[in-house]
Design an enzyme around this catalytic site. Structure first.
Site, PDB file in Angstrom:
ATOM      1  CG  HIS A  72      -2.094  -0.898   1.126  1.00  0.00           C
ATOM      2  ND1 HIS A  72      -3.270  -0.661   1.780  1.00  0.00           N
ATOM      3  CD2 HIS A  72      -2.274  -2.026   0.404  1.00  0.00           C
ATOM      4  CE1 HIS A  72      -4.155  -1.615   1.469  1.00  0.00           C
ATOM      5  NE2 HIS A  72      -3.567  -2.457   0.632  1.00  0.00           N
ATOM      6  CE1 TYR A 199      -5.423   3.824   8.666  1.00  0.00           C
ATOM      7  CE2 TYR A 199      -5.993   3.509  10.969  1.00  0.00           C
ATOM      8  CZ  TYR A 199      -5.208   3.195   9.873  1.00  0.00           C
ATOM      9  OH  TYR A 199      -4.220   2.240   9.994  1.00  0.00           O
ATOM     10  N   PRO A 291      -4.423   0.052  18.698  1.00  0.00           N
ATOM     11  CG  PRO A 291      -6.347  -1.123  18.142  1.00  0.00           C
ATOM     12  CD  PRO A 291      -5.636  -0.484  19.293  1.00  0.00           C
ATOM     13  CE  LYS A 295       3.654   3.131  13.449  1.00  0.00           C
ATOM     14  NZ  LYS A 295       4.339   2.833  12.190  1.00  0.00           N
ATOM     15  CE1 TYR A 383      -0.194   2.725   7.628  1.00  0.00           C
ATOM     16  CE2 TYR A 383      -1.463   3.814   9.359  1.00  0.00           C
ATOM     17  CZ  TYR A 383      -1.310   2.794   8.427  1.00  0.00           C
ATOM     18  OH  TYR A 383      -2.284   1.823   8.316  1.00  0.00           O
TER      19      TYR A 383
HETATM   20  C1  PHB Z   1      -6.182  -4.501  10.709  1.00  0.00           C
HETATM   21  O1  PHB Z   1      -6.196  -4.772   9.484  1.00  0.00           O
HETATM   22  O2  PHB Z   1      -6.553  -5.319  11.585  1.00  0.00           O
HETATM   23  C2  PHB Z   1      -5.720  -3.125  11.141  1.00  0.00           C
HETATM   24  C3  PHB Z   1      -5.167  -2.269  10.197  1.00  0.00           C
HETATM   25  C4  PHB Z   1      -4.727  -1.014  10.587  1.00  0.00           C
HETATM   26  C5  PHB Z   1      -4.863  -0.613  11.910  1.00  0.00           C
HETATM   27  C6  PHB Z   1      -5.426  -1.479  12.864  1.00  0.00           C
HETATM   28  C7  PHB Z   1      -5.860  -2.735  12.477  1.00  0.00           C
HETATM   29  O3  PHB Z   1      -4.451   0.634  12.280  1.00  0.00           O
END
Ligand code: PHB
Ligand code: APR
Length: 388
Positions: A72, A199, A291, A295, A383
C-alpha cells in the site's frame, strides 16, 4: 537442557528472534505456554512497516509475504465525508505491506521447523530463576518439570507474561494510559470496500475499513467501554459502519456474515527499563499500543532488530556495547511509536468527556492535515515506520 538464549513466548517476537539468532549460529530454545494452533488462531492487525518487511526478508521468511501481501502506497483519513489521502510514496518514498500477523506467525513457525528450531509448546509454569546474572528457567510439560540453563533470557511473552512480572518492583517503572472506549472488530469473507485503508473520524465514533486479502475484509467500530460482543448483531454492526464511513464507501460496501467478531480494549503502556541483567523484555512484554497506528507487531519487530543485533555482537564479536545500550535504544523508538499511536487515537476518536474546545482542536488538526504537506508528511513517516 542448556542453551545460549532461552526465549519465553512463541508469538511473532519470540519466533523472529529465535530465527535471526539461529541463522547467526546462536543457540536458542522457545518456550510457548499454548499450542501452536492456539497461537495461530489469534486475529491481529495486518500492516507491516517497510522496515519490518526488510527484517523478515533478512530472516529469510518474506517469500509468501511478497507473493500474497499487498503493498500500500497510501491510506485515507476521512472526516465529515471528506477523505484525505496520505500518499506515503510521494511524501516519504516508502510504503507498507498489508499482510496478516497470523500469516507472519505461520511463516515464522514454518521457517523454525525447516531449520530444526527448538520450540516447546504446552510449556506451563515457566519460571525465571537466578536473575539478574545467573539465569535459568524451569517449566512443566506433560506433568514433568524441566530446567533450562542459559546465558540470557528473552521475555517475548506478551503483556500478561512471566518475564516483566519477574523484574523487581524497585527497578521497574510503568507508564499507562487507558482509553475510554474499545474497538469492535469484524472479519468477513467479503471483498474490501476500498483498495486502501479508510480511517474514519465521525460524530458517532471512529470506524476503520481494512482487509486481509481480496476476499477477506476487516472492519472496526469504536464502541463504549463495557460494550459486549453479544450486544452487536452483524446487521447492527454493518448499519453503524455505513453511518460512519464516507458515503461512497457506504454505498458500495459488500457486507456478509462475520466469521470473527471481538472487542479489544485500547491502552498505551510502557515498562522501563527493558533489561534487567541477563533478562531482556521484547514486544508486548514491554509495551502496548492502541491499534490505531498499527504499531503493535512493528514495535515487536523493532525490539527484535535491536536485541538480535546485540546478542549476535556478543557471541560473534565478544562485544557487549549493544547489549548495554539495548533498553535505551529500543525505548527511544518505542516512545515515538507510542506517541504516534496516541496521536492517531486522539485525532480520530470521540472521547466521552471531550469539550467543544477539544472538538474544535480535532477538527482543526484534520483541516491542517488536508491543507499541509508538512502535516501529512509527519503522519506518513510515522505510519510507514521511523528508521531503526
Ligand atoms: C487490521 O487490518 O486489523 C488493522 C489495520 C490497521 C490498523 C489497525 C488494524 O491501524
Ligand atoms: N510462558 C510461556 N509463554 C507465554 C507466557 C508464559 N508465562 N505468557 C505468554 N506466553 C506466550 C503467549 O501465549 C504468546 O504466544 O507468549 C506469546 C506472546 O506473544 P504476543 O502476545 O503476540 O506478543 P509479541 O510476540 O510481543 O507480539 C506482539 O502480537 O499479539 C500481538 O498485539 C500484539 O501486535 C502485537 C504482537
Amino acid at each position: 537442557m542448556r542453551t545460549q538464549v532461552c526465549i519465553i513466548g512463541g508469538g511473532p517476537s519470540g519466533l523472529l528472534l529465535s530465527h535471526l539468532l539461529h541463522r547467526a549460529g546462536v543457540d536458542t530454545v522457545v518456550l510457548e505456554r499454548h499450542s501452536r494452533a492456539h497461537v495461530l488462531s489469534r486475529i491481529r492487525a495486518g500492516v507491516l512497516e517497510w522496515g519490518s518487511v526488510g527484517l523478515l526478508d533478512q530472516a529469510g521468511v518474506g517469500a509468501r509475504m511478497h507473493r500474497e501481501g499487498f503493498v500500500h502506497t497510501g491510506t485515507l483519513i476521512a472526516a465529515r465525508n471528506r477523505p484525505i489521502r496520505i500518499d506515503f510514496e510521494a511524501l516519504t518514498g516508502s510504503r507498507v505491506m498489508v499482510y496478516g500477523q497470523t500469516e507472519v506467525t505461520h511463516d515464522l513457525y514454518d521457517a523454525r521447523d525447516a531449520m530444526g528450531g527448538v520450540i516447546v509448546t504446552g510449556a506451563e509454569g515457566v519460571t525465571l530463576h537466578g536473575l539478574p546474572d545467573a539465569p535459568f528457567v524451569t517449566y512443566v510439560k506433560d506433568g514433568t518439570e524441566h530446567r533450562i540453563d542459559c546465558d540470557y533470557i528473552a521475555g517475548c511473552d506478551g503483556f500478561h507474561g512471566a518475564s516483566r512480572a519477574t523484574m523487581p518492583a524497585s527497578l521497574l517503572k510503568t507508564f499507562e494510559k487507558v482509553y475510554p472506549f474499545g474497538w469492535l472488530g469484524v472479519l468477513s469473507e467479503t471483498p474490501p470496500v476500498s483498495h486502501e485503508l479508510i480511517y474514519a473520524n465521525h460524530d458517532r465514533g471512529f470506524a476503520l475499513c481494512s482487509m486481509r486479502n481480496a476476499h477477506l475484509s476487516r472492519y472496526y467500530l469504536q464502541v463504549p467501554t463495557g460494550d459486549r460482543v453479544d450486544q452487536w448483531s452483524d446487521a447492527a454492526f454493518w448499519d453503524e459502519l455505513k453511518r460512519r464511513i464516507p458515503h461512497e464507501a457506504a454505498d458500495t460496501i459488500i457486507t456478509g456474515p462475520s466469521i470473527e467478531k471481538s472487542i479489544a480494549p485500547l491502552r498505551s503502556f510502557v515498562a522501563e527499563p527493558m533489561r534487567w541483567g541477563r533478562l531482556f523484555l521484547v514486544g508486548d512484554a514491554a509495551h502496548i499500543v492502541p491499534p490505531t497506528g498499527a504499531k503493535g507487531l512493528n514495535l515487536a519487530v523493532s525490539d527484535v532488530h535491536y536485541l538480535s543485533r546485540a546478542l549476535i555482537s556478543h557471541y560473534t564479536d565478544n562485544a557487549d556495547d549493544l547489549i548495554e545500550g539495548y533498553s535505551e535504544t529500543a525505548l527511544a523508538r518505542v516512545w515515538k511509536a507510542i506517541r504516534f499511536s496516541w496521536s492517531m487515537t486522539t485525532l480520530l476518536h470521540r472521547f466521552p468527556d471531550q469539550t467543544d474546545f477539544d472538538q474544535h482542536i480535532q477538527n482543526s488538526e484534520i483541516d491542517y492535515l488536508e491543507h499541509s504537506t508538512a502535516a501529512r508528511t509527519v503522519l506518513a513517516e510515522n505510519y510507514v515506520g521511523l528508521p531503526f
